[in-house]
Design an enzyme around this catalytic site. Structure first.
Site, short mmCIF file in Angstrom:
data_model
loop_
_atom_site.label_atom_id
_atom_site.label_comp_id
_atom_site.label_asym_id
_atom_site.label_seq_id
_atom_site.Cartn_x
_atom_site.Cartn_y
_atom_site.Cartn_z
CG ASN A 13 -1.83 1.25 1.47
OD1 ASN A 13 -1.62 2.04 0.52
ND2 ASN A 13 -2.53 1.44 2.68
CD GLU A 101 -3.20 5.18 6.55
OE1 GLU A 101 -2.87 5.63 5.47
OE2 GLU A 101 -2.02 4.84 7.36
P1 13P Z 1 2.87 0.38 7.62
O1 13P Z 1 3.33 -0.88 7.03
O2 13P Z 1 3.73 1.67 6.98
O3 13P Z 1 2.74 0.23 9.19
O4 13P Z 1 1.49 0.55 6.93
C1 13P Z 1 0.46 -0.39 7.25
C2 13P Z 1 -0.80 -0.08 6.50
O5 13P Z 1 -1.37 0.86 6.74
C3 13P Z 1 -0.97 -0.88 5.06
O6 13P Z 1 -2.32 -0.56 4.60
#
Ligand code: 13P
Length: 259
Positions: A13, A101
């Site tokens: 992502n 998010e």
């Molecule tokens: P991180 O791997 O940066 O913690 O992000 C995880 C995430 O939100 C993937 O969708």
């Protein structure tokens, strides 16, 4: 032991990072490094504007691509929105739906999540449904209840045939971008809970359901997390922006399945 009904899946992502140049460099590096990979399904979820580049550089690579969001509407006067049919035209295989998010920063409710799932499925795109609890919820002991609520909204709204198309990603909010991962045992406990809840609603589907773990997955912690019986791969944020890290995570998935 890994269940033979499920192939490992590792999805990057990219969130809102990169330029056309950096995205092109990353895609080329992944394409070269993952040429030999056939054991793990791999995808990148890029910003909308980088999707044509994904199509250009990843077609015939074996790496799939997808989007990070989709409109809850099919088409029409929805300024700034992107329809599922538009993503399908660009060859998107996946779309992230309900990422924490989006839930926290953009007010996405379970009802909106369901509408987005419907749109993606109607366009033939595989949704990756994201669920997860906040730190406060974990500390209150309500992790399972929070996830049960997020899943119930979907399990009660979609017919069995559509539910069978979904991928689920468990992403504890407190582990996203913080460098804190869930321990392998914490991840396994929630993944097993997700599979049990799925089994209660759709008994024939739970064994084949792909459940990814996300939240600070890195090259050095991926293998132990992926070794858990109900963890079917990862949804990787920060480490997906670095080709060598991301490829090492794909290799960790391959190793976890070979043991
Ligand atoms: P991180 O791997 O940066 O913690 O992000 C995880 C995430 O939100 C993937 O969708």
């Amino acid at each position: 032991m890994k269940n033979s009904q499920r192939r490992p899946l590792v999805v990057g992502n990219w969130k809102m990072h990169g330029t056309l140049v950096s995205a092109g460099d990353l895609l080329n590096a992944l394409r070269t490094s993952l040429q030999q990979n056939t054991a793990v399904d791999v995808a990148v979820c890029a910003p909308f504007v980088h999707l044509p580049l994904c199509r250009e550089l990843l077609t015939i690579s074996g790496i799939r691509w997808g989007a990070q969001n989709v409109s809850a509407y099919a088409q029409g006067a929805y300024t700034g929105e992107v329809a599922a049919s538009m993503l399908a035209e660009l060859g998107c295989h996946y779309v992230l739906i309900g990422h924490s998010e989006r839930r926290a920063l953009f007010g996405e409710t379970d009802a909106v999540v369901v509408e987005k799932l419907r749109q993606a499925l109607a366009a033939g795109i595989t949704p990756i449904l994201c669920v997860g609890e906040t730190l406060a919820e974990r500390e209150q002991g309500s992790t399972e209840a929070v996830i049960a609520g997020q899943l119930a909204a979907v399990l009660s709204a979609l017919p069995a045939g559509q539910l069978a198309q979904l991928v689920v990603a468990y992403e504890p909010v407190w582990a996203i971008g913080t460098g804190k991962t869930a321990t392998p045992e914490q991840a396994q406990a929630v993944h097993a809970h997700i599979r049990r809840q799925w089994a209660a609603a759709q008994p024939g589907q739970a064994e084949a359901l792909i459940v990814l773990y996300g939240g600070s997955v890195k090259a050095d912690n991926a293998r132990l997390i992926f070794a858990q019986p109900d963890v079917d791969g990862g949804l990787v944020g920060g480490a997906a922006l670095d080709a060598s890290q991301f490829c090492a995570i794909v290799n960790a998935a391959e190793q976890a399945w070979n043991h």
